[in-house]
Design a protein around this motif. Structure first.
Motif, PDB file in Angstrom:
ATOM      1  N   ARG A  37      -3.338  -4.571  -6.624  1.00  0.00           N
ATOM      2  CA  ARG A  37      -3.750  -5.367  -5.475  1.00  0.00           C
ATOM      3  C   ARG A  37      -4.104  -6.796  -5.882  1.00  0.00           C
ATOM      4  NH1 ARG A  37      -7.731  -0.952  -2.473  1.00  0.00           N
ATOM      5  NH2 ARG A  37      -6.120   0.079  -1.197  1.00  0.00           N
ATOM      6  N   GLU A  86      -9.412   1.738   1.368  1.00  0.00           N
ATOM      7  CA  GLU A  86      -8.154   1.793   2.110  1.00  0.00           C
ATOM      8  C   GLU A  86      -7.947   0.504   2.889  1.00  0.00           C
ATOM      9  OE1 GLU A  86      -7.513   5.625   4.075  1.00  0.00           O
ATOM     10  OE2 GLU A  86      -9.242   6.384   2.960  1.00  0.00           O
ATOM     11  N   LEU A  87      -6.686   0.247   3.214  1.00  0.00           N
ATOM     12  CA  LEU A  87      -6.338  -0.990   3.908  1.00  0.00           C
ATOM     13  C   LEU A  87      -6.735  -0.953   5.377  1.00  0.00           C
ATOM     14  CD1 LEU A  87      -4.882  -3.687   3.243  1.00  0.00           C
ATOM     15  CD2 LEU A  87      -2.785  -2.642   4.107  1.00  0.00           C
ATOM     16  N   GLU A 109       0.820  -1.217   0.000  1.00  0.00           N
ATOM     17  CA  GLU A 109       0.000   0.000   0.000  1.00  0.00           C
ATOM     18  C   GLU A 109       0.848   1.259   0.000  1.00  0.00           C
ATOM     19  OE1 GLU A 109      -3.448   0.269  -0.270  1.00  0.00           O
ATOM     20  OE2 GLU A 109      -3.125  -1.838  -0.799  1.00  0.00           O
ATOM     21  N   ARG A 134      -4.294   1.034  -8.523  1.00  0.00           N
ATOM     22  CA  ARG A 134      -4.280   0.396  -7.205  1.00  0.00           C
ATOM     23  C   ARG A 134      -5.116  -0.882  -7.218  1.00  0.00           C
ATOM     24  NH1 ARG A 134      -6.076   4.425  -4.665  1.00  0.00           N
ATOM     25  NH2 ARG A 134      -4.069   5.439  -4.237  1.00  0.00           N
TER      26      ARG A 134
END
Length: 524
Positions: free
Chosen positions: A383, A435-436, A368, A379
């Motif tokens: 991922r 978001e993570l 990230e 992104r």
């Protein structure tokens, strides 16, 4: 009959059963002892240790007290003159950058004309160069009285000749609090001091007394309640409407003590819920005071919202309709970090299973960090290529270790948390804008948690709601690059003179509006 005689009379089968029973009891007692030792080590670390979760201890901040000893290098050569000159130039550049947005007052010092004569030959002196130094001047808070005088006009002729005389009064802006000494700037100052700077009203009362002004904390509290419930709530409600139109949000909650809640004891815990937007669009940060942590509160607040919601694992969000919950890998990582810290010192540095779990989490965060500047599309695809294999390997690892650990141990709790939250923890793969972790909401709720340490509790539910409203406006202003004081002042100047039923007029006052004056923006 003693124990030895009892054993002699027992059969082999009975002895074997007794051995199995004792082994089981011993294992249970050992597990309880290990769990208690884990809790003892964790509590000691929470009380006396550093709170950082960094994997590498050498990266932790140096202690203030041993900084000189730790940084000193006796064998290091002294810097040359060239190095000193370079560093001074760099420092001046940094100073100029810091001061560039501040107003400047220039004071010039010249010799009087009669002294501009050379002491050697008596000839006239000329200005060869200048020497400049800069200082920061602090202007303490000042209070003055602004007297608003509206002139009233009448017609002399009508007074003499007519039955009715027209009366005309010069227009003036409506006050923020009729019949009160409160001005827009006073309201903004007091509310920003309390909610933006964490300064309780009783300390503000003392500050005003030092300035020669007797303003009781009860008066200040009335101003705060009036400002929040009558005016700021209008902006807060409009922000709420905009928030529910987004498709990615974050949520969190924390405790709040309210003393005079009807039908509840003073020590009963209430809750402040946080809802905020994600990385897209103008930021919105809203707080909602409620008496409980029940799931009905987010259902009500987020009614009409459809999309993704970042959460920390609390089950109260599970019943939200048309919402995909996104789990927090920071919480998952924290569980393994605690499991590692719960181990005795000799085992903590070894290649134990808890460290393996921590490394899986670290791999995801490392990916990230590399994608910080990537577009959502980049992104998303990266991922799938890089993060998904890590997740697949981690899931297999979790399932392998689950039967081998005690569920109540710190390591067992870390594994069970990840397995129970797995669908939420892997939801970030569905959209590149997600978001993570849920750290965005944790950062937004932190100002309230810090402020709560200063004022400890709210007195009434009305005061708790006013606090939630004011925090919402101030934190949203900060997120949009506004000065909370100047923005509040502008709102209190405009709202009393506005048609509050006009949504477009209210939108002109929102923190991202282009119509806000430059003074509202930080550094302007």
């Amino acid at each position: 009959m003693n124990i030895n005689q009892n054993i002699e009379t027992m059969s082999i089968e009975e002895l074997q059963k007794r051995c199995v029973q004792l082994e089981r009891e011993n294992a249970e007692l050992t597990a309880k002892l290990n769990w208690l030792m884990e809790q003892l080590r964790l509590n000691k670390r929470r009380q006396f240790g550093v709170s950082s979760e960094r994997t590498a201890p050498e990266q932790q901040q140096l202690s203030f007290f041993n900084e000189a000893e730790a940084e000193a290098k006796p064998d290091l050569a002294e810097p040359t003159m060239e190095m000193i000159t370079y560093k001074r130039r760099k420092q001046r550049g940094h100073r100029e950058a810091v001061l560039e947005d501040l107003p400047v007052e220039t004071v010039e010092y010249r010799l009087p004309a009669e002294e501009q004569i050379c002491s050697c030959c008596g000839g006239p002196l000329h200005e060869m160069s200048t020497e400049v130094r800069q200082e920061l001047q602090i202007i303490p808070a000042q209070v003055k009285v602004v007297r608003h005088i509206r002139y009233v006009y009448a017609c002399r002729r009508c007074e003499r000749e007519e039955i009715n005389t027209p009366i005309v009064t010069a227009p003036a802006p409506s006050p923020v609090f009729p019949g009160s000494l409160a001005s827009p700037s006073a309201m903004a100052y007091i509310m920003n001091q309390k909610y933006g700077e964490g300064l309780p009203l009783y300390r503000q009362e003392q500050q005003f007394a030092a300035l020669g002004i007797e303003l009781s904390r009860q008066t200040l509290a009335n101003w705060v309640l009036r400002g929040a419930n009558n005016w700021l709530s209008l902006i807060c409600d409009r922000l709420h409407e905009h928030l529910r139109q987004r498709d990615i949000l974050h949520a969190d909650e924390t405790t709040l003590q309210v003393l005079r809640e009807p039908g509840r004891a003073a020590e009963t815990q209430s809750y402040l819920w946080l809802y905020r937007t994600g990385r897209d669009g103008p930021p919105i940060v809203l707080y909602d005071y409620q008496t409980t942590r029940a799931s009905k509160h987010p259902r009500r607040f987020l009614a009409g919202f459809k999309g993704y919601l970042h959460v920390d694992g609390y089950a109260g969000y599970n019943e939200l309709p048309d919402v995909t919950l996104v789990g927090c890998w920071a919480h998952a990582r924290r569980k393994f970090d605690e499991a590692l810290k719960a181990l005795p010192d000799p085992k903590r540095a070894a290649a134990v299973a808890a460290r393996e779990g921590l490394e899986f989490c670290n791999q995801l965060f490392a990916i990230e960090r590399e994608l910080k500047e990537a577009t959502p599309e980049e992104r998303y695809h990266t991922r799938l290529v890089r993060s998904r294999p890590v997740l697949d390997a981690f899931l297999a690892w979790l399932k392998h270790h689950k039967p081998q650990v005690l569920p109540k141990s710190a390591f067992g709790q870390a594994i069970n948390y990840c397995l129970k939250q797995w669908d939420k923890l892997t939801a970030f793969l569905q959209d590149g804008r997600l978001e993570l972790d849920n750290n965005r909401s944790e950062r937004s709720i932190k100002p309230f948690v810090i402020g709560r340490k200063n004022w400890l509790f709210a007195n009434t539910p009305r005061g708790a709601r006013a606090s939630a409203i004011t925090y919402s406006i101030i934190e949203t202003a900060k997120e949009n690059g506004l000065s909370p004081f100047h923005y509040l002042k502008y709102l209190f100047e405009k709202l009393p003179n506005l048609d509050i039923r006009d949504r477009n007029a209210l939108d002109e006052l929102l923190p991202w509006s282009d119509s806000l004056p430059p003074a509202c923006r930080v550094g302007k």
